[in-house]
Design a protein around this motif. Structure first.
Motif, PDB file in Angstrom:
ATOM      1  N   LYS A  89       5.840   3.397  -0.563  1.00 32.13           N
ATOM      2  CA  LYS A  89       6.181   2.965   0.783  1.00 32.13           C
ATOM      3  C   LYS A  89       5.090   3.366   1.772  1.00 32.13           C
ATOM      4  N   GLY A  90       4.649   2.404   2.586  1.00 29.22           N
ATOM      5  CA  GLY A  90       3.657   2.689   3.611  1.00 29.22           C
ATOM      6  C   GLY A  90       2.231   2.501   3.133  1.00 29.22           C
ATOM      7  N   GLN A  91       1.290   3.009   3.927  1.00 24.47           N
ATOM      8  CA  GLN A  91      -0.125   2.832   3.637  1.00 24.47           C
ATOM      9  C   GLN A  91      -0.725   4.104   3.052  1.00 24.47           C
ATOM     10  N   VAL A  92      -1.823   3.937   2.348  1.00 22.22           N
ATOM     11  CA  VAL A  92      -2.537   5.060   1.733  1.00 22.22           C
ATOM     12  C   VAL A  92      -4.016   4.915   2.077  1.00 22.22           C
ATOM     13  N   PRO A  93      -4.814   5.986   1.953  1.00 24.01           N
ATOM     14  CA  PRO A  93      -6.228   5.914   2.340  1.00 24.01           C
ATOM     15  C   PRO A  93      -7.034   4.957   1.473  1.00 24.01           C
ATOM     16  N   GLY A  94      -8.118   4.434   2.052  1.00 24.27           N
ATOM     17  CA  GLY A  94      -9.079   3.645   1.297  1.00 24.27           C
ATOM     18  C   GLY A  94      -8.820   2.156   1.350  1.00 24.27           C
ATOM     19  N   LYS A  95      -9.811   1.410   0.887  1.00 19.99           N
ATOM     20  CA  LYS A  95      -9.704  -0.037   0.815  1.00 19.99           C
ATOM     21  C   LYS A  95      -9.297  -0.462  -0.583  1.00 19.99           C
ATOM     22  N   ALA A  96      -8.940  -1.718  -0.740  1.00 21.69           N
ATOM     23  CA  ALA A  96      -8.521  -2.234  -2.039  1.00 21.69           C
ATOM     24  C   ALA A  96      -9.670  -2.129  -3.041  1.00 21.69           C
TER      25      ALA A  96
ATOM     26  N   LYS B  71      -6.119   1.159  -5.889  1.00 21.16           N
ATOM     27  CA  LYS B  71      -5.380   0.513  -4.810  1.00 21.16           C
ATOM     28  C   LYS B  71      -5.605  -0.992  -4.892  1.00 21.16           C
ATOM     29  N   CYS B  72      -4.513  -1.740  -5.067  1.00 20.91           N
ATOM     30  CA  CYS B  72      -4.612  -3.197  -5.210  1.00 20.91           C
ATOM     31  C   CYS B  72      -4.426  -3.929  -3.885  1.00 20.91           C
ATOM     32  N   GLY B  73      -3.707  -3.348  -2.959  1.00 17.27           N
ATOM     33  CA  GLY B  73      -3.438  -4.001  -1.687  1.00 17.27           C
ATOM     34  C   GLY B  73      -2.023  -3.698  -1.234  1.00 17.27           C
ATOM     35  N   MET B  74      -1.549  -4.439  -0.232  1.00 21.54           N
ATOM     36  CA  MET B  74      -0.226  -4.208   0.319  1.00 21.54           C
ATOM     37  C   MET B  74       0.641  -5.450   0.201  1.00 21.54           C
ATOM     38  N   THR B  75       1.938  -5.215   0.134  1.00 24.04           N
ATOM     39  CA  THR B  75       2.928  -6.281   0.088  1.00 24.04           C
ATOM     40  C   THR B  75       4.192  -5.746   0.744  1.00 24.04           C
ATOM     41  N   ALA B  76       5.286  -6.454   0.601  1.00 23.85           N
ATOM     42  CA  ALA B  76       6.551  -6.017   1.187  1.00 23.85           C
ATOM     43  C   ALA B  76       7.703  -6.596   0.378  1.00 23.85           C
TER      44      ALA B  76
ATOM     45  N   TRP C 134      12.354  -6.627   0.285  1.00 22.31           N
ATOM     46  CA  TRP C 134      13.595  -6.323   0.976  1.00 22.31           C
ATOM     47  C   TRP C 134      14.506  -5.563   0.025  1.00 22.31           C
ATOM     48  N   ASN C 135      14.996  -4.420   0.484  1.00 19.43           N
ATOM     49  CA  ASN C 135      15.835  -3.600  -0.385  1.00 19.43           C
ATOM     50  C   ASN C 135      17.265  -4.126  -0.423  1.00 19.43           C
ATOM     51  N   GLU C 136      18.155  -3.363  -1.048  1.00 21.28           N
ATOM     52  CA  GLU C 136      19.527  -3.835  -1.228  1.00 21.28           C
ATOM     53  C   GLU C 136      20.309  -3.932   0.073  1.00 21.28           C
ATOM     54  N   HIS C 137      19.788  -3.332   1.150  1.00 23.18           N
ATOM     55  CA  HIS C 137      20.451  -3.380   2.449  1.00 23.18           C
ATOM     56  C   HIS C 137      19.854  -4.441   3.359  1.00 23.18           C
ATOM     57  N   GLY C 138      18.905  -5.223   2.849  1.00 27.14           N
ATOM     58  CA  GLY C 138      18.285  -6.258   3.659  1.00 27.14           C
ATOM     59  C   GLY C 138      17.229  -5.753   4.605  1.00 27.14           C
ATOM     60  N   VAL C 139      16.679  -4.564   4.355  1.00 30.09           N
ATOM     61  CA  VAL C 139      15.644  -3.967   5.202  1.00 30.09           C
ATOM     62  C   VAL C 139      14.285  -4.210   4.558  1.00 30.09           C
ATOM     63  N   ARG C 140      13.337  -4.671   5.349  1.00 29.48           N
ATOM     64  CA  ARG C 140      11.985  -4.926   4.854  1.00 29.48           C
ATOM     65  C   ARG C 140      11.251  -3.607   4.655  1.00 29.48           C
ATOM     66  N   VAL C 141      10.684  -3.420   3.456  1.00 24.83           N
ATOM     67  CA  VAL C 141       9.987  -2.188   3.106  1.00 24.83           C
ATOM     68  C   VAL C 141       8.510  -2.511   2.872  1.00 24.83           C
ATOM     69  N   PRO C 142       7.596  -2.018   3.717  1.00 23.43           N
ATOM     70  CA  PRO C 142       6.164  -2.228   3.462  1.00 23.43           C
ATOM     71  C   PRO C 142       5.705  -1.384   2.282  1.00 23.43           C
ATOM     72  N   LEU C 143       4.950  -1.987   1.375  1.00 24.46           N
ATOM     73  CA  LEU C 143       4.581  -1.313   0.130  1.00 24.46           C
ATOM     74  C   LEU C 143       3.089  -1.440  -0.135  1.00 24.46           C
ATOM     75  N   THR C 144       2.544  -0.411  -0.748  1.00 23.76           N
ATOM     76  CA  THR C 144       1.181  -0.439  -1.282  1.00 23.76           C
ATOM     77  C   THR C 144       1.264  -0.465  -2.797  1.00 23.76           C
TER      78      THR C 144
END
Length: 259
Positions: free
Chosen positions: A203-210, A21-26, A28-38
């Motif tokens: 998409k979203g969060q996963v268990p554990g720290k970076a 796990k490297c961390g989180m970022t975000a 924007w998809n092709e519809h202009g919606v912000r997607v939170p990513l791990t």
């Protein structure tokens, strides 16, 4: 690849992968919606041992990931890697597979093992939070904040049942150690796959720290319906795996989808 129905053949099960796990970022998809990513990095993941029905009693693949110096391993661990003629790994994990998904020892598994748009199950150790009270650990509301309550505002209240049964039930929610448990997040959407850099964006969060290792497998409840390419996880798939960056197509949230 789908779940088997009663009376049908067993479900084909391929190996998963070990990622960091490297961390989180975000994005924007092709519809202009912000997607939170791990961001998950598959660091030098390869097959270190093959377990068969004849020898071990079940079929599985042992995978190693990362790297570790020989002096950081004990004698049995060093002998295990030397016998398989594979590099020393920092993490070892076993994956149950079907007989047609056995891969030779030393086979490398990268980000192309998964495809954008599929769902995966991710298992890891949650962040440890130490000894916590019942309000933080279980979400209790605590005792009244006035009317004679003294130094017990964050307590859990009564824990017993009088003379019968005259004891505290096992599993009672009380203060104690919180976190640092093995947990699995199911049906996580794979948004993007960077095969050249061995990165997965889910998409979203996963268990554990970076920096912690995670176990990734095909989703049990939402398995891939069709293989992403010939030999996907079965046989000599490494030569057929696509490269580059692939991004999943998502539904437009501003348009009502037809049934």
């Amino acid at each position: 690849m789908g779940i088997a129905k009663p009376g049908s053949e067993p479900r084909r099960r391929r190996s998963g992968a070990i990622a960091v796990k490297c961390g989180m970022t975000a994005e924007w998809n092709e519809h202009g919606v912000r997607v939170p990513l791990t961001v998950l990095w598959i660091d030098d993941c390869r097959v270190t041992q093959v377990k068969t029905q004849e020898k071990e009693g079940y079929t599985a693949l042992q995978l190693g990931a990362g790297s570790k110096k020989a002096k950081r391993l004990n004698r049995s661990e060093r002998g295990h890697f030397i016998a398989g003629d594979v590099p020393f790994s920092a993490e070892l994990t076993e994956f149950r597979v079907s007989p047609d998904a056995i891969l030779p020892v030393g086979t490398a598994i990268g980000a192309s093992h998964f495809s954008a748009g599929q769902y995966v199950d991710i298992q890891g150790r949650t962040i440890g939070k130490g000894f916590q009270g019942p309000m933080k650990r279980w979400g209790f509301s605590g005792l009244p904040a006035s009317h004679g309550t003294t130094k017990k505002h964050r307590a859990h209240g009564s824990i017993g049942n009088s003379q019968d049964p005259g004891r505290v039930w096992k599993g009672k929610k009380m203060a104690g150690r919180m976190g640092n448990r093995t947990r699995t997040v199911q049906s996580v959407f794979v948004y993007k796959v960077d095969a050249d850099r061995n990165l997965l964006y889910v998409k979203g969060q996963v268990p554990g720290k970076a920096g912690r290792f995670l176990k990734i497998t095909d989703a049990l409840r939402k398995p891939p319906e069709t293989p992403a390419y010939p030999g996907w996880g079965f046989g000599d798939f490494a030569k057929e795996a696509p490269g580059g960056v692939s991004v999943a197509k998502m539904d437009d949230p501003f348009v009502k989808q037809s049934e």
